[in-house]
Design a protein around this motif. Structure first.
Motif, PDB file in Angstrom:
ATOM      1  N   VAL A 299      90.219 -59.525  16.088  1.00 17.99           N
ATOM      2  CA  VAL A 299      88.896 -60.023  16.477  1.00 17.99           C
ATOM      3  C   VAL A 299      87.972 -59.805  15.294  1.00 17.99           C
ATOM      4  O   VAL A 299      87.939 -58.706  14.724  1.00 17.99           O
ATOM      5  CB  VAL A 299      88.353 -59.261  17.705  1.00 17.99           C
ATOM      6  N   ILE A 300      87.260 -60.851  14.911  1.00 19.62           N
ATOM      7  CA  ILE A 300      86.291 -60.738  13.816  1.00 19.62           C
ATOM      8  C   ILE A 300      84.899 -60.736  14.434  1.00 19.62           C
ATOM      9  O   ILE A 300      84.565 -61.638  15.212  1.00 19.62           O
ATOM     10  CB  ILE A 300      86.427 -61.924  12.829  1.00 19.62           C
ATOM     11  N   ILE A 301      84.112 -59.730  14.113  1.00 23.01           N
ATOM     12  CA  ILE A 301      82.746 -59.677  14.641  1.00 23.01           C
ATOM     13  C   ILE A 301      81.804 -60.180  13.555  1.00 23.01           C
ATOM     14  O   ILE A 301      81.642 -59.541  12.515  1.00 23.01           O
ATOM     15  CB  ILE A 301      82.306 -58.238  15.033  1.00 23.01           C
ATOM     16  N   GLY A 302      81.147 -61.306  13.818  1.00 13.65           N
ATOM     17  CA  GLY A 302      80.211 -61.883  12.860  1.00 13.65           C
ATOM     18  C   GLY A 302      80.749 -63.170  12.280  1.00 13.65           C
ATOM     19  O   GLY A 302      81.873 -63.204  11.762  1.00 13.65           O
ATOM     20  N   ALA A 303      79.956 -64.241  12.402  1.00 14.79           N
ATOM     21  CA  ALA A 303      80.363 -65.543  11.856  1.00 14.79           C
ATOM     22  C   ALA A 303      79.434 -65.938  10.714  1.00 14.79           C
ATOM     23  O   ALA A 303      78.878 -67.023  10.673  1.00 14.79           O
ATOM     24  CB  ALA A 303      80.372 -66.611  12.954  1.00 14.79           C
TER      25      ALA A 303
ATOM     26  N   ASP B 208      80.208 -64.174  17.510  1.00 16.00           N
ATOM     27  CA  ASP B 208      78.881 -63.999  16.893  1.00 16.00           C
ATOM     28  C   ASP B 208      77.810 -63.935  17.970  1.00 16.00           C
ATOM     29  O   ASP B 208      77.869 -64.660  18.962  1.00 16.00           O
ATOM     30  CB  ASP B 208      78.567 -65.140  15.926  1.00 16.00           C
ATOM     31  N   ARG B 209      76.838 -63.061  17.738  1.00 20.00           N
ATOM     32  CA  ARG B 209      75.758 -62.929  18.732  1.00 20.00           C
ATOM     33  C   ARG B 209      74.838 -64.151  18.701  1.00 20.00           C
ATOM     34  O   ARG B 209      74.116 -64.414  19.643  1.00 20.00           O
ATOM     35  CB  ARG B 209      74.974 -61.652  18.505  1.00 20.00           C
ATOM     36  N   GLY B 210      74.860 -64.878  17.608  1.00 14.09           N
ATOM     37  CA  GLY B 210      74.100 -66.126  17.516  1.00 14.09           C
ATOM     38  C   GLY B 210      75.079 -67.272  17.344  1.00 14.09           C
ATOM     39  O   GLY B 210      76.028 -67.403  18.115  1.00 14.09           O
ATOM     40  N   VAL B 211      74.837 -68.083  16.324  1.00 13.75           N
ATOM     41  CA  VAL B 211      75.768 -69.167  16.022  1.00 13.75           C
ATOM     42  C   VAL B 211      76.296 -68.959  14.607  1.00 13.75           C
ATOM     43  O   VAL B 211      75.833 -68.067  13.893  1.00 13.75           O
ATOM     44  CB  VAL B 211      75.081 -70.560  16.144  1.00 13.75           C
TER      45      VAL B 211
ATOM     46  N   ASN C 195      77.063 -66.885  20.635  1.00 12.85           N
ATOM     47  CA  ASN C 195      76.143 -66.298  21.623  1.00 12.85           C
ATOM     48  C   ASN C 195      76.774 -65.181  22.441  1.00 12.85           C
ATOM     49  O   ASN C 195      76.557 -65.067  23.641  1.00 12.85           O
ATOM     50  CB  ASN C 195      75.590 -67.398  22.548  1.00 12.85           C
ATOM     51  N   ALA C 196      77.580 -64.381  21.798  1.00 11.51           N
ATOM     52  CA  ALA C 196      78.201 -63.216  22.447  1.00 11.51           C
ATOM     53  C   ALA C 196      77.962 -62.009  21.542  1.00 11.51           C
ATOM     54  O   ALA C 196      78.525 -61.930  20.448  1.00 11.51           O
ATOM     55  CB  ALA C 196      79.689 -63.449  22.654  1.00 11.51           C
ATOM     56  N   GLU C 197      77.105 -61.118  21.988  1.00 12.09           N
ATOM     57  CA  GLU C 197      76.774 -59.959  21.155  1.00 12.09           C
ATOM     58  C   GLU C 197      77.714 -58.802  21.466  1.00 12.09           C
ATOM     59  O   GLU C 197      77.836 -58.382  22.624  1.00 12.09           O
ATOM     60  CB  GLU C 197      75.321 -59.532  21.401  1.00 12.09           C
ATOM     61  N   VAL C 198      78.354 -58.285  20.448  1.00 13.63           N
ATOM     62  CA  VAL C 198      79.233 -57.133  20.653  1.00 13.63           C
ATOM     63  C   VAL C 198      78.359 -55.892  20.801  1.00 13.63           C
ATOM     64  O   VAL C 198      77.543 -55.575  19.936  1.00 13.63           O
ATOM     65  CB  VAL C 198      80.224 -56.986  19.484  1.00 13.63           C
TER      66      VAL C 198
ATOM     67  N   GLU D  33      83.540 -55.043  23.709  1.00 14.16           N
ATOM     68  CA  GLU D  33      82.681 -55.500  24.815  1.00 14.16           C
ATOM     69  C   GLU D  33      81.514 -56.302  24.274  1.00 14.16           C
ATOM     70  O   GLU D  33      80.776 -55.839  23.410  1.00 14.16           O
ATOM     71  CB  GLU D  33      82.119 -54.293  25.570  1.00 14.16           C
ATOM     72  N   THR D  34      81.335 -57.484  24.814  1.00 15.30           N
ATOM     73  CA  THR D  34      80.132 -58.259  24.504  1.00 15.30           C
ATOM     74  C   THR D  34      79.264 -58.239  25.756  1.00 15.30           C
ATOM     75  O   THR D  34      79.645 -57.648  26.778  1.00 15.30           O
ATOM     76  CB  THR D  34      80.449 -59.722  24.112  1.00 15.30           C
ATOM     77  N   ASN D  35      78.107 -58.893  25.681  1.00 15.22           N
ATOM     78  CA  ASN D  35      77.231 -58.895  26.847  1.00 15.22           C
ATOM     79  C   ASN D  35      77.882 -59.530  28.074  1.00 15.22           C
ATOM     80  O   ASN D  35      77.537 -59.191  29.204  1.00 15.22           O
ATOM     81  CB  ASN D  35      75.877 -59.547  26.526  1.00 15.22           C
TER      82      ASN D  35
END
Ligand code: FAD
Length: 388
Positions: free
Chosen positions: A24-28, A51-54, A124-127, A140-142
């Protein structure tokens, strides 16, 4: 935290399904997308980028006027990868026909790459939490919980600005939170921090006829070093020589700001040498970034300078299977803060994950090495080193 049996149950029921990822890569951003492309090239297919945004949202939130300091040039035809490229054979200069892209332009480039390489991105998934149990990571994301054998932390720095440092720093505005310089009211600006972001702010303000006083605890404008991680870039030195900059900007090197107060509607700034400066305009803070690695500090040992301690594969020395990609990567005194530096470690991480799965990686490593995208020998790196 789940009990041992719950984790085991997930693993057993998920065998040969997509519920347990290989990575799993966190951050795009530049690091996450670049690492994703390298991972795919290495033969690892069962991964996801979150990514928490896009894709590229951190670049898209740069002030409008801010441009890349590193130039893009279509040099790929002779095997020299465009400095701002994150993928073998790709040149942003060729794709965009822009030498110094702004943040939005580069964000679009990253989006194009994600689409072209068909990367599995979940936006749109924030870890919010990562834990490790029995050698498996629970991410865990939101609104989503997944499991993975490996994690690549690539959540960057820009969205985590450094806001402290002196009394009253909370009264200042960090440059990372500005939409642009054009809409800033005021004629007299105090800028705290004079490395790339601060000097960029001073440049855009002076171009609009604003007076700027800029402070730095060191002397970034007078440093004589060949490594842009230590000194300012050529692009910035050129801009500092423009008549408007010389006329409007006053530099205070080696003069740390000790406090900022708001008194009768005016900001009062005191500096280390005892001088007092006043301005009606909110001071701008360009003191750097804390970085996102604080969010995963429980999974890494810490270096003396606070950055995560990594082994030679950029993997945690504390919890095997979690890797760091991006500008926070540090080895000894080597600093990978620019894209053309940290991109050379994507394939090192990808190779480590692929080979742990039994995938043959010799051809992959050779292809990346040929493009200057596989740096495993750091002995050459230093101030005067041309390769990093
Ligand atoms: C003003 C400025 C100018 C710069 N100019 C240059 C330059 O000219 N050349 C150069 O090489 N470098 C430059 N840099 C440095 C470069 O921008 C960074 O090194 C680069 O953005 C780092 O890429 P990254 O992918 O690590 O981080 P980012 O691009 O910040 O991407 C991180 C991503 O992670 C996501 N994220 C963060 N937290 C979470 C979370 N908890 N869960 C899920 N997702 C999350 C974010 O939404 C973001 O999309 C500049 C930096 C700044 C601030």
């Amino acid at each position: 935290m789940e009990s041992k049996s719950e984790v085991s149950q997930v693993l057993e029921s998920s065998e040969n399904t997509q519920d347990v990822f290989d990575a799993v890569i966190i951050g795009a951003g530049a690091a996450g997308i670049g690492a994703g492309i390298a991972l795919a090239h290495s033969g690892v297919g069962n991964f996801v980028i979150i990514d928490r945004g896009v894709v590229g949202s951190s670049f898209a939130s740069w002030p409008d006027e801010t441009r890349f300091i590193t130039p893009s040039f279509p040099s790929n035809s002779i095997g020299m990868l465009d400095l701002n490229s994150i993928a073998v054979g790709v040149s942003p200069a060729y794709n965009m026909r822009i030498e110094h892209p702004n943040g939005s332009e580069y964000a679009k480039h990253l989006q194009d790459l994600a689409e072209f390489f068909e990367l599995p991105v979940r936006e749109n998934a924030e870890v919010v939490q990562i834990t490790n149990e029995e050698g498996v990571f629970r991410v865990e994301t939101n609104d989503w919980t997944i499991y993975s054998k490996n994690v690549i932390w690539a959540a960057g720095e820009f969205l985590y600005p450094r806001l402290g440092g002196f009394t009253g720093s909370e009264l200042c505005r960090h440059t990372a939170t500005l939409a642009n310089y054009a809409d800033l009211d005021g004629d007299d600006f105090l800028v705290i921090g004079g490395y790339e972001s601060g000097t960029d702010a001073a440049y855009h303000l002076s171009k609009r006829g604003k007076k700027v006083i800029m402070f730095d605890k060191d002397d970034p404008w007078g440093l004589d070093a060949s490594d842009p991680s230590a000194s300012l870039s050529t692009f910035t030195y050129e801009r500092m020589r423009e008549a408007r900059f010389e006329e409007k900007v006053t530099l205070f090197p080696e003069n740390a700001v000790t406090s900022v107060e708001l008194l009768d509607g005016e900001y009062e700034l005191k500096s280390e040498d005892g001088q007092v400066f006043r301005s009606k305009t909110q001071p701008l803070l360009a003191g750097g970034f804390d970085g996102s690695h604080a969010l995963v500090s429980h999974l890494f040992e810490k270096r003396e300078d606070g950055f995560p301690l990594l082994n030679e594969r950029d993997e945690s020395t504390k919890v095997p299977g979690i890797y760091l990609c991006g500008p926070s990567v540090r080895h000894d005194n080597h600093d990978f803060c620019f894209i053309f530096k940290f991109r050379q470690r994507f394939a090192v991480v990808a190779q480590s994950i692929a080979s742990s799965m039994g995938i043959q990686t010799d051809d992959f490593v050779q292809a990346y090495r040929d493009w200057g995208m596989y740096l495993d020998d750091l002995s050459c790196c230093g101030q005067e080193c041309v390769s990093c």
